[in-house]
Write an enzyme that holds these catalytic residues in place. Structure first.
Site, PDB file in Angstrom:
ATOM      1  N   HIS A 262       0.523   7.498  -5.168  1.00 19.71           N
ATOM      2  CA  HIS A 262      -0.288   7.297  -6.370  1.00 19.71           C
ATOM      3  C   HIS A 262       0.618   7.450  -7.577  1.00 19.71           C
ATOM      4  O   HIS A 262       1.493   8.308  -7.595  1.00 19.71           O
ATOM      5  CB  HIS A 262      -1.430   8.330  -6.433  1.00 19.71           C
ATOM      6  CG  HIS A 262      -2.533   7.910  -7.333  1.00 19.71           C
ATOM      7  ND1 HIS A 262      -2.468   8.077  -8.694  1.00 19.71           N
ATOM      8  CD2 HIS A 262      -3.718   7.300  -7.065  1.00 19.71           C
ATOM      9  CE1 HIS A 262      -3.586   7.592  -9.228  1.00 19.71           C
ATOM     10  NE2 HIS A 262      -4.353   7.111  -8.272  1.00 19.71           N
ATOM     11  N   ASP A 316      -8.099   5.900  -1.075  1.00 21.59           N
ATOM     12  CA  ASP A 316      -8.382   4.806  -0.152  1.00 21.59           C
ATOM     13  C   ASP A 316      -8.126   5.167   1.307  1.00 21.59           C
ATOM     14  O   ASP A 316      -8.459   4.380   2.192  1.00 21.59           O
ATOM     15  CB  ASP A 316      -7.529   3.581  -0.524  1.00 21.59           C
ATOM     16  CG  ASP A 316      -8.025   2.936  -1.808  1.00 21.59           C
ATOM     17  OD1 ASP A 316      -9.244   2.882  -1.995  1.00 21.59           O
ATOM     18  OD2 ASP A 316      -7.187   2.510  -2.621  1.00 21.59           O
TER      19      ASP A 316
HETATM   20  N1  CMC Z   1       4.396   4.340   1.461  1.00 25.92           N
HETATM   21  C1  CMC Z   1       5.724   4.531   1.486  1.00 25.92           C
HETATM   22  N2  CMC Z   1       6.459   4.754   0.377  1.00 25.92           N
HETATM   23  C2  CMC Z   1       5.817   4.797  -0.777  1.00 25.92           C
HETATM   24  C3  CMC Z   1       4.428   4.615  -0.881  1.00 25.92           C
HETATM   25  C4  CMC Z   1       3.716   4.387   0.321  1.00 25.92           C
HETATM   26  N3  CMC Z   1       2.392   4.188   0.308  1.00 25.92           N
HETATM   27  N4  CMC Z   1       4.057   4.703  -2.152  1.00 25.92           N
HETATM   28  C5  CMC Z   1       5.167   4.914  -2.857  1.00 25.92           C
HETATM   29  N5  CMC Z   1       6.239   4.972  -2.030  1.00 25.92           N
HETATM   30  C6  CMC Z   1       7.653   5.213  -2.422  1.00 25.92           C
HETATM   31  C7  CMC Z   1       8.274   3.898  -2.902  1.00 25.92           C
HETATM   32  O1  CMC Z   1       8.859   3.191  -1.854  1.00 25.92           O
HETATM   33  C8  CMC Z   1       9.262   4.415  -3.903  1.00 25.92           C
HETATM   34  O2  CMC Z   1      10.353   4.940  -3.204  1.00 25.92           O
HETATM   35  P1  CMC Z   1      11.860   4.845  -3.818  1.00 25.92           P
HETATM   36  O3  CMC Z   1      11.792   5.645  -5.091  1.00 25.92           O
HETATM   37  O4  CMC Z   1      12.713   5.461  -2.777  1.00 25.92           O
HETATM   38  O5  CMC Z   1      12.123   3.395  -4.051  1.00 25.92           O
HETATM   39  C9  CMC Z   1       8.535   5.597  -4.552  1.00 25.92           C
HETATM   40  O6  CMC Z   1       7.619   6.071  -3.555  1.00 25.92           O
HETATM   41  C10 CMC Z   1       7.753   5.214  -5.790  1.00 25.92           C
HETATM   42  O7  CMC Z   1       6.886   4.132  -5.437  1.00 25.92           O
HETATM   43  P2  CMC Z   1       6.355   3.072  -6.472  1.00 25.92           P
HETATM   44  O8  CMC Z   1       5.847   1.884  -5.743  1.00 25.92           O
HETATM   45  O9  CMC Z   1       7.379   2.831  -7.527  1.00 25.92           O
HETATM   46  O10 CMC Z   1       5.148   3.886  -7.108  1.00 25.92           O
HETATM   47  P3  CMC Z   1       4.066   3.292  -8.086  1.00 25.92           P
HETATM   48  O11 CMC Z   1       3.606   4.432  -8.899  1.00 25.92           O
HETATM   49  O12 CMC Z   1       4.562   2.077  -8.790  1.00 25.92           O
HETATM   50  O13 CMC Z   1       2.912   2.783  -7.104  1.00 25.92           O
HETATM   51  C11 CMC Z   1       1.098   2.785  -5.625  1.00 25.92           C
HETATM   52  C12 CMC Z   1       1.787   3.504  -6.792  1.00 25.92           C
HETATM   53  C13 CMC Z   1      -0.260   3.402  -5.390  1.00 25.92           C
HETATM   54  C14 CMC Z   1       0.894   1.300  -5.974  1.00 25.92           C
HETATM   55  C15 CMC Z   1       1.976   2.931  -4.370  1.00 25.92           C
HETATM   56  O14 CMC Z   1       2.056   4.277  -4.005  1.00 25.92           O
HETATM   57  C16 CMC Z   1       1.467   2.087  -3.216  1.00 25.92           C
HETATM   58  O15 CMC Z   1       1.776   0.890  -3.151  1.00 25.92           O
HETATM   59  N6  CMC Z   1       0.683   2.689  -2.261  1.00 25.92           N
HETATM   60  C17 CMC Z   1       0.119   1.945  -1.165  1.00 25.92           C
HETATM   61  C18 CMC Z   1      -1.103   1.159  -1.608  1.00 25.92           C
HETATM   62  C19 CMC Z   1      -2.282   2.062  -1.894  1.00 25.92           C
HETATM   63  O16 CMC Z   1      -2.638   2.925  -1.102  1.00 25.92           O
HETATM   64  N7  CMC Z   1      -2.937   1.807  -3.037  1.00 25.92           N
HETATM   65  C20 CMC Z   1      -4.101   2.580  -3.472  1.00 25.92           C
HETATM   66  C21 CMC Z   1      -3.798   3.347  -4.711  1.00 25.92           C
HETATM   67  S1  CMC Z   1      -4.966   4.621  -5.109  1.00 25.92           S
HETATM   68  C22 CMC Z   1      -6.438   3.865  -5.492  1.00 25.92           C
HETATM   69  C23 CMC Z   1      -6.396   2.661  -6.299  1.00 25.92           C
HETATM   70  O17 CMC Z   1      -5.641   2.522  -7.257  1.00 25.92           O
HETATM   71  O18 CMC Z   1      -7.196   1.789  -5.987  1.00 25.92           O
END
Ligand code: CMC
Length: 379
Positions: A262, A316
Site C-alpha cells: 500500500h 483487498d
Molecule cells: N508484491 C510484491 N512486491 C511489492 C508489492 C506486492 N504486492 N507491492 C509493492 N512491492 C514492492 C515493489 O516491488 C517495490 O520494490 P522495490 O523498491 O524493490 O522496487 C516496493 O515494494 C514499492 O512498490 P511500489 O509499486 O513502488 O509501491 P506503490 O506505492 O507505487 O504501489 C500498490 C502501491 C498498492 C499499487 C502496490 O503495493 C501494488 O501493486 N500492490 C498489489 C496490488 C494491490 O493489492 N492493490 C490494492 C491496493 S489497496 C486498495 C486499493 O487501492 O484499491
C-alpha cells in the site's frame, strides 16, 4: 509559490485539504470524520456512515430515517436504463457496465444546480440508491434473466444481496456485507477519489464524477486487486505447498503479489484485520473455504519475506474470500467496492464544490524543441 520536486505517482504530495478521513500508515489507523473505522464497523451501518462522510456528522434518529427512506424509494432504475443494459455484451466486465450506467444517469437527470443543496442531496440519494440496483441488474441480465425489483422491506445491504441472488439473505450474511461496505466507503485521496476530485473540479455533473471514479477503481492496482487475489489463490497457487515457491518466484521476477502493499500503510491494513475476522465468522457459520488456509499461509510468507519493506496485507486481500462466501461472483467484487466507495466519492465531490478551484497541475517537459516538420515522403 513553492515548487516541489517531481514525485512519480505524486507520492507524498498533498492534492487537496480534506476533513473527511484520516490514515496513519505507520500505526495502521483509519478514521472517518475522526471516528475509528473499527468503531464504525462495530456500531454503525453503511448508510449511517455514508451520511457521516457526506454531511460531516452522525445523523440524528429522524435524519437517518429520512435518508434511509429516500434511498429506499430511489432504488428502481428507469426502464430505458434497463433497456440500455440489455444491449451490453454478457461477456463484458461488470465494472465497464457500471461505468456506462453511472454516466447514463447524467442523461436522465440532466439538470445541474451545483449551488443548490437540494440538488446535491438528490444526486447523493440517487447514486447511492441506484448503483447497487445496476450491479445486481447486470448480473441477472448477463445470465439472460430479467432483473428483479428492489424490495422496500429490506435494508440497503439485504436488498442488494436479494437482488443479486434472488434469495432473501440470512440476516448475519446481510450484516457482514454491510460491514464490508462500511469498511470500503472512504480512504483519503486514493486513485479513484483523486479522479473524482479532478472531474468534480470542472463543475461537471455528479454522474460524470462517479463514472470517472468507477473507471479508475477498475484497474488491478486499485479496486481490481480483490478479484485478482482469488485468481491467484485458485489458479496460480492452488495448494499450501505452492505458497512459498510462488512468493519466491514473484520476488525473483519482481512481480506484484495481489492484495499486498500500500502506498500509505506500512503495516497491516486495519480493514484487512476486520475482514479476516469477518471471513472466519462466516466460515464458522456457513462452512470452510478451502482457500482460506492458503491465504493465511500466503500472508505469513509474504510478511516473512517482504515485511521489512513495509509490505503487508491490504483491504483487498481478505475481502474476496468474504464476498465468495456471500455468493458474490468474482468479477462483481470490484463493483461491490464501487457501491461502497460511492459514499466517499460523493463526500469528496461535495467538499470540492465548497472550495472549488479547477485542477490544473504542471509537468516537467522531457521532449525536444524547434524540430522541423518532415514531409511525408521524407520520413
Ligand atoms: N508484491 C510484491 N512486491 C511489492 C508489492 C506486492 N504486492 N507491492 C509493492 N512491492 C514492492 C515493489 O516491488 C517495490 O520494490 P522495490 O523498491 O524493490 O522496487 C516496493 O515494494 C514499492 O512498490 P511500489 O509499486 O513502488 O509501491 P506503490 O506505492 O507505487 O504501489 C500498490 C502501491 C498498492 C499499487 C502496490 O503495493 C501494488 O501493486 N500492490 C498489489 C496490488 C494491490 O493489492 N492493490 C490494492 C491496493 S489497496 C486498495 C486499493 O487501492 O484499491
Amino acid at each position: 509559490m513553492t515548487v516541489c520536486e517531481y514525485r512519480a505517482g505524486l507520492e507524498g504530495i498533498p492534492a487537496t485539504q480534506s476533513s473527511i478521513s484520516f490514515v496513519d500508515g505507520q500505526r495502521g489507523l483509519l478514521e472517518y470524520r475522526g471516528i475509528s473505522v473499527e468503531e464504525l464497523a462495530e456500531k454503525s451501518t453503511f448508510l449511517e456512515t455514508s451520511y457521516l462522510l457526506i454531511w460531516g456528522e452522525l445523523p440524528k434518529k429522524e435524519e437517518l430515517e429520512l435518508f434511509e427512506y429516500e434511498i429506499c424509494h430511489h432504488r428502481r432504475l428507469k426502464y430505458r436504463i434497463r433497456d440500455m443494459m440489455k444491449c451490453f455484451p454478457e461477456g463484458g466486465h461488470p465494472m465497464d457496465a457500471l461505468q456506462a450506467c453511472a454516466a447514463a444517469l447524467g442523461l436522465f437527470y440532466s439538470r445541474r444546480a451545483l449551488d443548490d443543496p437540494a440538488y446535491i442531496r438528490a444526486a447523493v440519494v440517487r447514486l447511492l440508491a441506484k448503483i447497487p440496483t445496476m450491479v445486481a441488474a447486470f448480473q441477472l441480465m448477463r445470465k439472460g434473466n430479467d432483473p428483479i425489483q428492489p424490495r422496500d422491506d429490506l435494508d440497503y445491504s439485504a436488498n442488494f444481496l436479494y437482488m443479486l441472488t434472488e434469495t432473501e439473505p440470512d440476516p448475519f450474511a446481510a450484516h457482514v456485507f454491510d460491514v464490508c461496505l462500511t469498511l470500503h466507503a472512504e480512504h483519503t485521496i486514493n486513485a479513484s477519489t483523486f479522479s473524482a476530485l479532478v472531474t468534480a473540479s470542472t463543475l461537471t455533473d455528479p454522474y460524470a464524477v462517479v463514472a470517472s471514479a468507477v473507471g479508475t477503481l477498475a484497474g488491478p492496482l486499485h479496486g481490481g486487486a480483490n478479484e485478482e487475489v482469488i485468481t491467484m489463490l485458485e489458479d496460480e497457487i492452488g495448494t499450501i505447498e505452492n505458497v512459498r515457491p510462488y512468493v519466491e518466484h514473484c520476488i525473483e521476477k519482481k512481480a506484484k503479489i495481489m492484495g499486498f502493499g500500500h502506498r500509505v500503510y506500512k503495516v497491516k491494513d486495519p480493514r484487512a484485520t476486520i475482514l479476516q475476522q469477518l471471513a472466519e465468522q462466516l466460515f464458522e457459520k456457513y462452512g470452510e473455504d478451502q482457500f482460506y488456509d492458503i491465504a493465511v499461509e500466503l500472508e505469513r510468507v509474504v510478511q516473512e519475506k517482504l515485511g521489512h519493506k513495509g509490505i503487508y496485507a491490504n483491504v483487498d486481500f481478505y475481502s474476496g474470500l468474504v464476498y465468495r462466501k456471500l455468493g458474490i461472483p468474482t468479477d462483481l467484487f470490484t463493483p461491490v467496492f464501487a457501491i461502497s466507495r460511492t459514499a466517499g466519492w460523493l463526500a469528496h465531490w461535495k467538499e470540492q464544490l465548497g472550495e472549488n478551484r479547477i485542477f490544473r497541475p504542471t509537468q516537467i517537459y522531457t521532449g525536444t524543441h524547434g524540430n522541423p516538420y518532415i514531409p511525408m515522403e521524407k520520413r
